[in-house]
Design an enzyme around this catalytic site. Structure first.
Site, mmCIF file in Angstrom:
data_model
loop_
_atom_site.group_PDB
_atom_site.id
_atom_site.type_symbol
_atom_site.label_atom_id
_atom_site.label_comp_id
_atom_site.label_asym_id
_atom_site.label_seq_id
_atom_site.Cartn_x
_atom_site.Cartn_y
_atom_site.Cartn_z
ATOM 1 N N HIS A 13 1.940 4.295 -2.971
ATOM 2 C CA HIS A 13 1.956 5.759 -2.783
ATOM 3 C C HIS A 13 3.299 6.329 -3.229
ATOM 4 C CE1 HIS A 13 -1.835 6.089 -0.784
ATOM 5 N NE2 HIS A 13 -1.471 5.517 0.344
ATOM 6 N N HIS A 69 0.837 -1.209 0.000
ATOM 7 C CA HIS A 69 0.000 0.000 0.000
ATOM 8 C C HIS A 69 0.869 1.254 0.000
ATOM 9 C CE1 HIS A 69 -3.680 2.277 1.362
ATOM 10 N NE2 HIS A 69 -2.733 3.097 1.783
ATOM 11 N N GLU A 70 1.828 1.292 0.919
ATOM 12 C CA GLU A 70 2.675 2.478 1.042
ATOM 13 C C GLU A 70 3.640 2.613 -0.141
ATOM 14 O OE1 GLU A 70 1.961 4.673 3.174
ATOM 15 O OE2 GLU A 70 0.552 3.421 4.287
#
Length: 240
Positions: A65, A61-62
Site C-alpha cells: 500500500h 501487505h501494508e
C-alpha cells in the site's frame, strides 16, 4: 512503539500485536508438538515462527500500500501493526477513483504473489518436515489475507472497488464511501450467516477458535463499515 523503518517508512507495533503473537504461540505450540513430538519444547519456537510469518505477511501487505501510494506522490506517514492486522497512513493528494483503487488492491496483490511463490517453491524444492510446514503456513496465510481483503466492502481493501465504481459514476467520493460502507455491512451479515449455516447443519465440525475469531473479525468489520457510513453521511450533509 516504532521498532523499525522499512523503505523509509516507520513501522509501529501496538501492544495488541504482541498479545496476538503470544496467543498464536500458545494455541499452535501444542499442535506442532503433536505433529513433531521429537521437537519437545522447541515446538513453541516453531509456533513463534507462525507469528513471525504472519507479521511478515501483514507487513508486506501494508508496505505494498505504502509503495503504491508513494508512486502517486502520496507520502506515507507510518505503518501500524495491531490486533486486527495492520493499517497504512498516507496523504492522498488529487486522488482519483483509479489511483485509490490501485493503492488499495496493491496490498492483496502482494499477499497473493507471496502465496504463489511459496506454492511454487514447496513443489520445486520438495521440502519436508518443519520447513515444509512453515512454507505451507506462509502460503495459506498469504492466500487467506489476500482473498479475504478483496471482499467488496469497507474497511476491507476490496471495498475500494465499490467506492471507486460509485465515485466514478457519480463524481462524488463520499457517495462511493457510503456505498462501500453499506457493502461492508452486507459482507459481515453474509459472513456470520455462512458460519451459522455451517454450525447448524453439522456438515463439518467447526472449532471454537474459528467461531470466536470469526465473530471478533465480524465485529471489527461492522464497526469499520458503520464508521465509514457515518463519516460519509456527515460529509454529504455538510455539502448540501
Amino acid at each position: 512503539m516504532t521498532l523499525i523503518r522499512v523503505a523509509g517508512v516507520p513501522v509501529r507495533f501496538r501492544a495488541s500485536w504482541f498479545l496476538i503473537s503470544a496467543a498464536i504461540v500458545a494455541l499452535f505450540g501444542p499442535q506442532v508438538q503433536r505433529i513433531f513430538p521429537e521437537l519437545g519444547a522447541l515446538a513453541y519456537l516453531v509456533a513463534l515462527g507462525y507469528a513471525v510469518l504472519l507479521m511478515v505477511s501483514v507487513l508486506a501487505h501494508e508496505l505494498a500500500h505504502a509503495l503504491a501510494a508513494r508512486s502517486f506522490g502520496w507520502p506515507t506517514t507510518e505503518i501500524e501493526l495491531n490486533l486486527w492486522g495492520g493499517h497504512t497512513e498516507f496523504l492522498a493528494h488529487r486522488a482519483t477513483p483509479a489511483k485509490s483503487l490501485a493503492v488499495s488492491l496493491a496490498g492483496p496483490a502482494a499477499n497473493l504473489v507471496i502465496a504463489g511463490l511459496g506454492f511454487y517453491l514447496s513443489g520445486a524444492l520438495e521440502l519436508t518436515g518443519v520447513t515444509a510446514m512453515l512454507v505451507q503456513v506462509t502460503v495459506l496465510v498469504n492466500f487467506f489475507v489476500g482473498i479475504f481483503n478483496l471482499l467488496p466492502g469497507l474497511p476491507l481493501d476490496g471495498g475500494r472497488i465499490v467506492e471507486s465504481a460509485v465515485w466514478a459514476a457519480t463524481g462524488n467520493q463520499d457517495r462511493g464511501m457510503r456505498a462501500a460502507g453499506w457493502a461492508g455491512r452486507v459482507v459481515v451479515v453474509l459472513l456470520l450467516a455462512g458460519l451459522a449455516a455451517v454450525v447448524i447443519s453439522g456438515a463439518r465440525e467447526v472449532s471454537l477458535v474459528v467461531v470466536v475469531v470469526t465473530v471478533m473479525v465480524s465485529f471489527f468489520l461492522w464497526q469499520g463499515a458503520s464508521e465509514t457510513v457515518r463519516v460519509a453521511n456527515a460529509r454529504l450533509g455538510r455539502a448540501r
